[in-house]
Design a protein around this motif. Structure first.
Motif, PDB file in Angstrom:
ATOM      1  N   ILE A 155       0.837  -1.205   0.000  1.00 19.00           N
ATOM      2  CA  ILE A 155       0.000   0.000   0.000  1.00 19.00           C
ATOM      3  C   ILE A 155       0.871   1.254   0.000  1.00 19.00           C
ATOM      4  O   ILE A 155       0.646   2.193  -0.774  1.00 19.00           O
ATOM      5  CB  ILE A 155      -0.944   0.004   1.218  1.00 19.00           C
ATOM      6  CG1 ILE A 155      -2.039  -1.050   1.042  1.00 19.00           C
ATOM      7  CG2 ILE A 155      -1.587   1.388   1.403  1.00 19.00           C
ATOM      8  CD1 ILE A 155      -2.917  -1.228   2.267  1.00 19.00           C
ATOM      9  N   ILE A 156       1.892   1.271   0.849  1.00 19.23           N
ATOM     10  CA  ILE A 156       2.805   2.425   0.896  1.00 19.23           C
ATOM     11  C   ILE A 156       3.508   2.587  -0.449  1.00 19.23           C
ATOM     12  O   ILE A 156       3.678   3.708  -0.955  1.00 19.23           O
ATOM     13  CB  ILE A 156       3.834   2.248   2.024  1.00 19.23           C
ATOM     14  CG1 ILE A 156       3.132   2.229   3.383  1.00 19.23           C
ATOM     15  CG2 ILE A 156       4.869   3.385   1.989  1.00 19.23           C
ATOM     16  CD1 ILE A 156       4.035   1.872   4.538  1.00 19.23           C
ATOM     17  N   GLY A 157       3.920   1.468  -1.064  1.00 18.53           N
ATOM     18  CA  GLY A 157       4.565   1.526  -2.368  1.00 18.53           C
ATOM     19  C   GLY A 157       3.658   2.099  -3.438  1.00 18.53           C
ATOM     20  O   GLY A 157       4.086   2.921  -4.263  1.00 18.53           O
ATOM     21  N   VAL A 158       2.403   1.681  -3.442  1.00 17.49           N
ATOM     22  CA  VAL A 158       1.440   2.199  -4.423  1.00 17.49           C
ATOM     23  C   VAL A 158       1.241   3.699  -4.241  1.00 17.49           C
ATOM     24  O   VAL A 158       1.181   4.461  -5.213  1.00 17.49           O
ATOM     25  CB  VAL A 158       0.099   1.449  -4.297  1.00 17.49           C
ATOM     26  CG1 VAL A 158      -0.986   2.128  -5.120  1.00 17.49           C
ATOM     27  CG2 VAL A 158       0.257  -0.008  -4.743  1.00 17.49           C
ATOM     28  N   LEU A 159       1.154   4.146  -2.994  1.00 15.32           N
ATOM     29  CA  LEU A 159       0.914   5.564  -2.717  1.00 15.32           C
ATOM     30  C   LEU A 159       2.133   6.433  -3.000  1.00 15.32           C
ATOM     31  O   LEU A 159       2.002   7.654  -3.141  1.00 15.32           O
ATOM     32  CB  LEU A 159       0.476   5.741  -1.256  1.00 15.32           C
ATOM     33  CG  LEU A 159      -0.873   5.118  -0.891  1.00 15.32           C
ATOM     34  CD1 LEU A 159      -1.159   5.289   0.595  1.00 15.32           C
ATOM     35  CD2 LEU A 159      -2.000   5.703  -1.734  1.00 15.32           C
ATOM     36  N   THR A 160       3.318   5.824  -3.082  1.00 11.72           N
ATOM     37  CA  THR A 160       4.551   6.586  -3.367  1.00 11.72           C
ATOM     38  C   THR A 160       5.097   6.268  -4.761  1.00 11.72           C
ATOM     39  O   THR A 160       6.276   6.497  -5.024  1.00 11.72           O
ATOM     40  CB  THR A 160       5.629   6.283  -2.309  1.00 11.72           C
ATOM     41  OG1 THR A 160       5.881   4.861  -2.270  1.00 11.72           O
ATOM     42  CG2 THR A 160       5.192   6.749  -0.939  1.00 11.72           C
ATOM     43  N   ILE A 161       4.250   5.785  -5.658  1.00 18.23           N
ATOM     44  CA  ILE A 161       4.717   5.358  -6.977  1.00 18.23           C
ATOM     45  C   ILE A 161       5.204   6.526  -7.820  1.00 18.23           C
ATOM     46  O   ILE A 161       5.900   6.339  -8.819  1.00 18.23           O
ATOM     47  CB  ILE A 161       3.601   4.583  -7.724  1.00 18.23           C
ATOM     48  CG1 ILE A 161       4.183   3.779  -8.888  1.00 18.23           C
ATOM     49  CG2 ILE A 161       2.507   5.545  -8.197  1.00 18.23           C
ATOM     50  CD1 ILE A 161       5.187   2.734  -8.474  1.00 18.23           C
ATOM     51  N   GLU A 162       4.871   7.762  -7.429  1.00 17.56           N
ATOM     52  CA  GLU A 162       5.381   8.938  -8.148  1.00 17.56           C
ATOM     53  C   GLU A 162       6.905   8.965  -8.134  1.00 17.56           C
ATOM     54  O   GLU A 162       7.531   9.479  -9.052  1.00 17.56           O
ATOM     55  CB  GLU A 162       4.801  10.212  -7.513  1.00 17.56           C
ATOM     56  CG  GLU A 162       5.311  11.518  -8.096  1.00 17.56           C
ATOM     57  CD  GLU A 162       4.902  11.734  -9.543  1.00 17.56           C
ATOM     58  OE1 GLU A 162       5.547  12.552 -10.218  1.00 17.56           O
ATOM     59  OE2 GLU A 162       3.951  11.081  -9.992  1.00 17.56           O
ATOM     60  N   ALA A 163       7.507   8.420  -7.084  1.00 14.49           N
ATOM     61  CA  ALA A 163       8.961   8.211  -7.041  1.00 14.49           C
ATOM     62  C   ALA A 163       9.196   6.719  -7.251  1.00 14.49           C
ATOM     63  O   ALA A 163       9.220   5.946  -6.300  1.00 14.49           O
ATOM     64  CB  ALA A 163       9.534   8.670  -5.706  1.00 14.49           C
ATOM     65  N   PRO A 164       9.320   6.286  -8.515  1.00 14.72           N
ATOM     66  CA  PRO A 164       9.253   4.861  -8.835  1.00 14.72           C
ATOM     67  C   PRO A 164      10.349   4.005  -8.223  1.00 14.72           C
ATOM     68  O   PRO A 164      10.135   2.826  -7.969  1.00 14.72           O
ATOM     69  CB  PRO A 164       9.309   4.830 -10.364  1.00 14.72           C
ATOM     70  CG  PRO A 164       9.897   6.141 -10.757  1.00 14.72           C
ATOM     71  CD  PRO A 164       9.484   7.121  -9.713  1.00 14.72           C
ATOM     72  N   LEU A 165      11.522   4.585  -7.988  1.00 12.67           N
ATOM     73  CA  LEU A 165      12.574   3.779  -7.361  1.00 12.67           C
ATOM     74  C   LEU A 165      12.185   3.381  -5.944  1.00 12.67           C
ATOM     75  O   LEU A 165      12.471   2.266  -5.499  1.00 12.67           O
ATOM     76  CB  LEU A 165      13.901   4.546  -7.344  1.00 12.67           C
ATOM     77  CG  LEU A 165      14.764   4.425  -8.602  1.00 12.67           C
ATOM     78  CD1 LEU A 165      15.985   5.313  -8.491  1.00 12.67           C
ATOM     79  CD2 LEU A 165      15.185   2.986  -8.828  1.00 12.67           C
ATOM     80  N   ILE A 166      11.522   4.275  -5.240  1.00 13.17           N
ATOM     81  CA  ILE A 166      11.082   3.981  -3.881  1.00 13.17           C
ATOM     82  C   ILE A 166       9.801   3.153  -3.906  1.00 13.17           C
ATOM     83  O   ILE A 166       9.705   2.090  -3.284  1.00 13.17           O
ATOM     84  CB  ILE A 166      10.861   5.282  -3.086  1.00 13.17           C
ATOM     85  CG1 ILE A 166      12.167   6.063  -2.974  1.00 13.17           C
ATOM     86  CG2 ILE A 166      10.295   4.979  -1.704  1.00 13.17           C
ATOM     87  CD1 ILE A 166      12.010   7.424  -2.330  1.00 13.17           C
ATOM     88  N   GLY A 167       8.798   3.664  -4.628  1.00 12.75           N
ATOM     89  CA  GLY A 167       7.515   2.969  -4.691  1.00 12.75           C
ATOM     90  C   GLY A 167       7.643   1.569  -5.275  1.00 12.75           C
ATOM     91  O   GLY A 167       7.067   0.608  -4.757  1.00 12.75           O
ATOM     92  N   GLY A 168       8.422   1.456  -6.364  1.00 14.89           N
ATOM     93  CA  GLY A 168       8.597   0.139  -6.993  1.00 14.89           C
ATOM     94  C   GLY A 168       9.303  -0.843  -6.076  1.00 14.89           C
ATOM     95  O   GLY A 168       8.946  -2.025  -6.019  1.00 14.89           O
ATOM     96  N   LEU A 169      10.307  -0.336  -5.341  1.00 16.78           N
ATOM     97  CA  LEU A 169      11.022  -1.206  -4.407  1.00 16.78           C
ATOM     98  C   LEU A 169      10.084  -1.711  -3.315  1.00 16.78           C
ATOM     99  O   LEU A 169      10.085  -2.912  -2.975  1.00 16.78           O
ATOM    100  CB  LEU A 169      12.191  -0.449  -3.785  1.00 16.78           C
ATOM    101  CG  LEU A 169      13.031  -1.217  -2.748  1.00 16.78           C
ATOM    102  CD1 LEU A 169      13.669  -2.443  -3.387  1.00 16.78           C
ATOM    103  CD2 LEU A 169      14.081  -0.314  -2.131  1.00 16.78           C
ATOM    104  N   LEU A 170       9.255  -0.825  -2.781  1.00 19.60           N
ATOM    105  CA  LEU A 170       8.316  -1.224  -1.737  1.00 19.60           C
ATOM    106  C   LEU A 170       7.280  -2.211  -2.275  1.00 19.60           C
ATOM    107  O   LEU A 170       6.923  -3.183  -1.595  1.00 19.60           O
ATOM    108  CB  LEU A 170       7.623   0.013  -1.156  1.00 19.60           C
ATOM    109  CG  LEU A 170       8.505   0.943  -0.331  1.00 19.60           C
ATOM    110  CD1 LEU A 170       7.743   2.213   0.049  1.00 19.60           C
ATOM    111  CD2 LEU A 170       9.014   0.238   0.918  1.00 19.60           C
ATOM    112  N   ILE A 171       6.795  -1.967  -3.494  1.00 21.01           N
ATOM    113  CA  ILE A 171       5.832  -2.897  -4.092  1.00 21.01           C
ATOM    114  C   ILE A 171       6.472  -4.267  -4.292  1.00 21.01           C
ATOM    115  O   ILE A 171       5.860  -5.311  -4.031  1.00 21.01           O
ATOM    116  CB  ILE A 171       5.301  -2.341  -5.428  1.00 21.01           C
ATOM    117  CG1 ILE A 171       4.419  -1.120  -5.171  1.00 21.01           C
ATOM    118  CG2 ILE A 171       4.502  -3.412  -6.189  1.00 21.01           C
ATOM    119  CD1 ILE A 171       4.001  -0.395  -6.430  1.00 21.01           C
TER     120      ILE A 171
END
Length: 220
Positions: free
Chosen positions: A184-200
């Motif tokens: 969920i946190i990764g999806v909500l931070t997907i605007e920064a894909p390196l962070i969001g993608g890593l969390l996803i």
């Protein structure tokens, strides 16, 4: 019969998560590599990532949407507790996917007829990634249909993950709850894909790794 529905739903969702995890991993590698090279090479990577996103959206995600729908349909049949977040969320994701596909098809048709179908100002621009020494961030500029598709996709994904969290809570599986929260946190931070993608990637991996534990609990 109800246990069979739950098992089958979990298996369908696991296949969806496997495809998502593989897709996110490839995208993360491309983005990470673009941080290690020159700005010109990073621009080339931007173009590559643009086409990769289109291909990965059109081909694998039709399977993701299908398995996601079937999985949460079976969970809904197993218990009404999983209706609102799970099945409704999967329907919203399906609508988002087909909106995206329809718009891409419209743009391709427009290119074939010489941009006669829609005016130039609302044409899809090439994907823009903001490059600096720390992050690559998606440009916020998106045509309205893609923006709506993105918002629906985020909403549907969050609802679905909330349902998986509830499922993990019902069967007292901590790793599934943690995986759902991280996703969920990764999806909500997907605007920064390196962070969001890593969390996803981490979240979906945790969810997949514990399906065996889920099934063992069901058998017992």
């Amino acid at each position: 019969m109800s246990i069979d529905l739950l098992e089958r739903g979990i298996v369908y969702i696991r296949w969806s998560l496997l495809i998502i995890s593989a897709d996110v991993t490839i995208l993360e590698l491309l983005l990470f590599l673009s941080l290690l090279i020159t700005p010109m090479a990073a621009y080339i990577f931007t173009v590559v990532v643009s086409y990769f996103l289109l291909i990965s959206t059109v081909i694998p995600y039709v399977l993701v949407v299908l398995f996601w729908l079937l999985g949460f349909r079976d969970l809904m049949r197993y218990s009404g507790r999983y209706l609102v977040g799970g099945f409704v969320g999967s329907v919203i994701i399906t609508v988002s996917y087909f909106m995206n596909i329809a718009y891409m098809g419209y743009l391709m048709a427009n290119e074939l007829v010489g941009n006669a179908l829609i005016p130039r100002p609302i044409m899809l621009e090439p994907l823009i990634l903001m490059y600096n020494r720390y992050f690559i961030v998606f440009s916020l500029y998106l045509p309205l249909p893609l923006f709506v598709s993105l918002v629906l996709g985020i909403l549907g994904s969050v609802l679905s993950m909330v349902t998986l969290y509830r499922l993990g809570n019902d069967f007292n599986v901590a790793r599934v709850k943690i995986g759902a929260l991280i996703t969920i946190i990764g999806v909500l931070t997907i605007e920064a894909p390196l962070i969001g993608g890593l969390l996803i990637g981490v979240g979906t991996a945790l969810l997949m790794l514990d399906w065996a534990g889920y099934l063992m609990k069901l058998i017992k």
